[in-house]
Design a protein around this motif. Structure first.
Motif, mmCIF file in Angstrom:
data_model
loop_
_atom_site.group_PDB
_atom_site.id
_atom_site.type_symbol
_atom_site.label_atom_id
_atom_site.label_comp_id
_atom_site.label_asym_id
_atom_site.label_seq_id
_atom_site.Cartn_x
_atom_site.Cartn_y
_atom_site.Cartn_z
ATOM 1 N N TRP A 110 0.835 -1.207 0.000
ATOM 2 C CA TRP A 110 0.000 0.000 0.000
ATOM 3 C C TRP A 110 0.863 1.249 0.000
ATOM 4 C CZ3 TRP A 110 -0.889 4.457 2.633
ATOM 5 C CH2 TRP A 110 -2.116 5.108 2.424
ATOM 6 N N VAL A 111 1.858 1.271 0.883
ATOM 7 C CA VAL A 111 2.722 2.448 1.001
ATOM 8 C C VAL A 111 3.521 2.658 -0.282
ATOM 9 C CG1 VAL A 111 4.694 3.447 2.219
ATOM 10 C CG2 VAL A 111 2.880 2.311 3.519
ATOM 11 N N GLN A 112 4.124 1.602 -0.791
ATOM 12 C CA GLN A 112 4.965 1.743 -1.973
ATOM 13 C C GLN A 112 4.153 2.138 -3.211
ATOM 14 O OE1 GLN A 112 7.651 -1.970 -0.638
ATOM 15 N NE2 GLN A 112 8.391 -1.024 -2.494
ATOM 16 N N ILE A 178 -0.113 7.528 9.104
ATOM 17 C CA ILE A 178 0.565 6.915 7.965
ATOM 18 C C ILE A 178 0.203 7.637 6.670
ATOM 19 C CG2 ILE A 178 0.663 4.814 6.561
ATOM 20 C CD1 ILE A 178 0.506 3.214 9.172
ATOM 21 N N TYR A 179 -1.076 7.927 6.495
ATOM 22 C CA TYR A 179 -1.523 8.657 5.300
ATOM 23 C C TYR A 179 -0.789 9.986 5.174
ATOM 24 C CZ TYR A 179 -4.718 11.229 2.194
ATOM 25 O OH TYR A 179 -5.248 11.976 1.171
ATOM 26 N N SER A 180 -0.767 10.752 6.269
ATOM 27 C CA SER A 180 -0.132 12.072 6.237
ATOM 28 C C SER A 180 1.368 11.955 6.038
ATOM 29 C CB SER A 180 -0.426 12.826 7.541
ATOM 30 O OG SER A 180 -1.813 13.023 7.706
ATOM 31 N N ALA A 207 9.752 2.766 7.295
ATOM 32 C CA ALA A 207 9.491 3.742 8.350
ATOM 33 C C ALA A 207 8.067 3.597 8.896
ATOM 34 C CB ALA A 207 9.715 5.153 7.814
ATOM 35 N N CYS A 208 7.108 3.356 8.013
ATOM 36 C CA CYS A 208 5.717 3.187 8.451
ATOM 37 C C CYS A 208 5.563 1.927 9.313
ATOM 38 C CB CYS A 208 4.775 3.127 7.253
ATOM 39 S SG CYS A 208 4.605 4.701 6.380
#
Length: 214
Positions: A110-112, A178-180, A207-208
């Motif tokens: 999701w993050v990537q 996490i979103y921010s 990091a998340c």
């Protein structure tokens, strides 16, 4: 002996081809109209683009534009919803490539995907979202586009918490952080004109996960 006259051949009638529709389906015409507007807004800017420019590029009459949108402002709002829909589809496709119970992998995906998609589309993002909208009431009513992304992230975080992948006493707070964080550091990468996002996106995901105690 009586000889019968030869049988006359039975004429074969050609079967007419099915008539093609003269007009495109409404959803196709709308998509073409919005794609034309998106291209022009990116090339010329919103203010410099006229309704006539949009309809000329889309190959439709000016009345067609006003059939769907009262003005460019309403079209811009529709483009924002379209942008979020495509953004969310990119996240879902990346996450769905992970195993259902690989919560760490799903969050990392999701993050990537978020970083990569935002880096690729930030110019359009800045056009359709000209100002940051803060939720005053329920986020679903005041900021449905941001809420759709948060719901997707929240489902991953809640699933991981239920499976014991990480402690999560405040799911909403964790999702917002996490979103921010992801969007904040990606804005920094955009300002630095980062070319290759792969290593950067992986570092952001690490990091998340550390934020969640992984």
């Amino acid at each position: 002996m009586t000889i019968s006259p030869p049988a006359m051949p039975v004429p074969v009638c050609a079967v007419p081809a099915p008539a093609r529709p003269r007009t495109k389906p409404a959803e196709v015409r709308l998509d073409e109209l919005m794609a034309a507007a998106e291209r022009l807004f990116l090339d010329k800017g919103v203010e410099a683009t006229t309704v006539s420019d949009i309809t000329a590029l889309a190959g439709v009459a000016k009345g067609t534009f006003y059939h769907y949108f009262p003005s460019k402002h309403e079209m811009l709002a529709a483009l924002a919803t379209r942008y979020t829909s495509h953004f969310l589809a990119s996240l879902e496709a990346s996450v769905d490539r992970c195993l259902p119970h690989d919560w760490e992998g799903r969050l990392r995906a999701w993050v990537q995907a978020n970083v990569a998609t935002y880096l690729r589309t930030w110019r359009l993002h800045d056009i359709v979202y000209t100002s940051h909208r803060r939720s005053v009431g329920t986020e679903a009513e005041d900021n449905p586009d941001k809420n759709a992304i948060l719901v997707h992230l929240g489902a991953i975080l809640a699933g991981g918490a239920a499976a014991g992948a990480w402690p999560l006493p405040q799911p909403r707070l964790a999702a917002l952080m996490i979103y921010s964080a992801v969007h904040g550091v990606t804005d920094d990468a955009i300002a630095a004109q980062l070319q290759d996002s792969s290593a950067f996106a992986a570092d952001v995901a690490d990091a998340c996960l550390r934020m969640l105690g992984r």
